[in-house]
Design an enzyme around this catalytic site. Sequence first.
Site, PDB file in Angstrom:
ATOM      1  N   HIS A  23       8.591   5.352  -5.869  1.00 52.09           N
ATOM      2  CA  HIS A  23       8.411   3.733  -6.283  1.00 52.09           C
ATOM      3  C   HIS A  23       8.713   3.152  -4.711  1.00 52.09           C
ATOM      4  CE1 HIS A  23       8.697   0.211  -8.249  1.00 52.09           C
ATOM      5  NE2 HIS A  23       9.890   0.286  -8.678  1.00 52.09           N
TER       6      HIS A  23
ATOM      7  N   HIS B   6      -3.581   3.241  -5.752  1.00 54.59           N
ATOM      8  CA  HIS B   6      -2.449   2.627  -6.549  1.00 54.59           C
ATOM      9  C   HIS B   6      -2.915   2.430  -7.885  1.00 54.59           C
ATOM     10  CE1 HIS B   6      -0.218  -0.936  -8.033  1.00 54.59           C
ATOM     11  NE2 HIS B   6       0.647  -0.579  -6.808  1.00 54.59           N
TER      12      HIS B   6
ATOM     13  N   ASP C 126       2.425  -0.397   1.082  1.00 52.53           N
ATOM     14  CA  ASP C 126       3.064   0.340   2.120  1.00 52.53           C
ATOM     15  C   ASP C 126       2.532   1.027   3.092  1.00 52.53           C
ATOM     16  OD1 ASP C 126       5.442   0.526   0.567  1.00 52.53           O
ATOM     17  OD2 ASP C 126       4.801   1.799  -0.936  1.00 52.53           O
TER      18      ASP C 126
END
Length: 422
Positions: free
Chosen positions: A263, A302, A358
């Site tokens: 996460h 994703h 990220d």
Amino acid sequence: MGESITITDNRTGESVEIPIEYGGISSEPFKKLLPGVWFEDEAFTATAATRSAITDIDGDAGILRYRGYPIEQLAEHSTYLEVAYLLIFGELPTTEQLEQWTHDITYHTYIHENMRKRFLEGFHYDAHPMGMLVSSVAALSTFYENAKDIFDEEVRYKQITRLIAKMPTLAAAAYRFSVGMPFVYPDNSLSFSANFLSTMWKVAEPRYDANPALAKALDVLFILHADHEQNCGTTAMRVVGSSHADPYSATAAAAAALYGPRHGGANEAVIKMLTEIGSPDNVPAFVESVKQGKGRLQGFGHRVYKNYDPRAQIIKQTADEVFEVTGKNPLLDIALKLEEVALSDDYFISRKLYPNVDFYSGLIYQAMGFPTEMFTVLFAIPRTAGWLAHWQELIEQDQRIARPRQLYTGAGERPYVPISER
Ligand code: ACO
């Protein structure tokens, strides 16, 4: 009836027609037709846990909006505190509302001295700052007895401001403890992000003035991370909140979920991957190894976005602004080459794998001097606003306690076996 589906129980021939509303179907008519038959939906990949008016994502189109406002516009024009207000109260604040809100947050940044001296200083010297944050947020509930009055709107407001305000204080305290630096009290004359940088980096100077470009960049990152609808952490917040636990305990649960490497920990993995690649020249060979199934391209792909993650676009611009101040992160060239090679390769194109939030955020945090153990903490600080927006929505909707069913696969009834006969 508009659009609908029909479900038929082939055992009895009975049918039920269920309308499609907001892109979903209610489980109520289904439960009436098929009592005791449950949807098997491990990881809730096809279950809408709630109706929500907070964050809208269209993963195919690469769209993210908070309360209808595109993330790009908020990142360009807004501030984190204004966005936090928007998420929680549903509208952008007026000048007076923003002044009051900023004042209320600014004047709740201090933590009880016992929290610092007895609680935080009791951790082992090498405690992970995220572990410290998770447990200290839970411990905050013991300082505010009335936090349990979750149906009192004024009390709720108080806990919301406290949580948003104290997260950066706790985060910086956890970091400073881990490097043996003394605690720094918040500075009420600074903005939310500049104050956080002051509590992180201040040494002996009377006032720490962060570089405005860095404070601004951090504020943009906080906006981008403020909410992302029903992700794992937010779901934890809602599930615990549905039991009517106080918001500190529910926030601790959400932060604990974020702590997991699947996460909140991916940006740390990106830095590790880029460091291992070592040079742009090694990128094609690395991409080949990913295509052969030897590991994943961290920061790519994703569950929801099947297009460029809109947050990654903004972060890429922010990275340039930060590197102008800090000097370029040497890993940037490797990241750019990696993106270029991957986005022109059929393996990634056909699977719709694009950089996610990220991919570049870790590069920025690293250039700003944050150690990798702080990356998830930097995610938790702004996500607190999103968690609380969903918590408040859940309380206002007066939702029932979350309680999924299971498909039991264990043994049938069998008689107890005495230990001597096992
Ligand atoms: N590198 C290489 N191949 C990938 C990657 C990747 N990063 N991500 C997905 N794939 C491939 C899979 O191997 C699979 O290929 P196949 O169809 O040949 O088997 C296909 O793309 C679909 O992948 P799934 O695993 O089914 O996608 P899922 O939605 O379950 O996973 C996830 C999404 C976990 C984000 C995944 O893309 C991944 O592991 N990415 C790297 C880790 C990462 O960056 N996580 C951060 C997410 S953003 C956030 O949480 C804040």
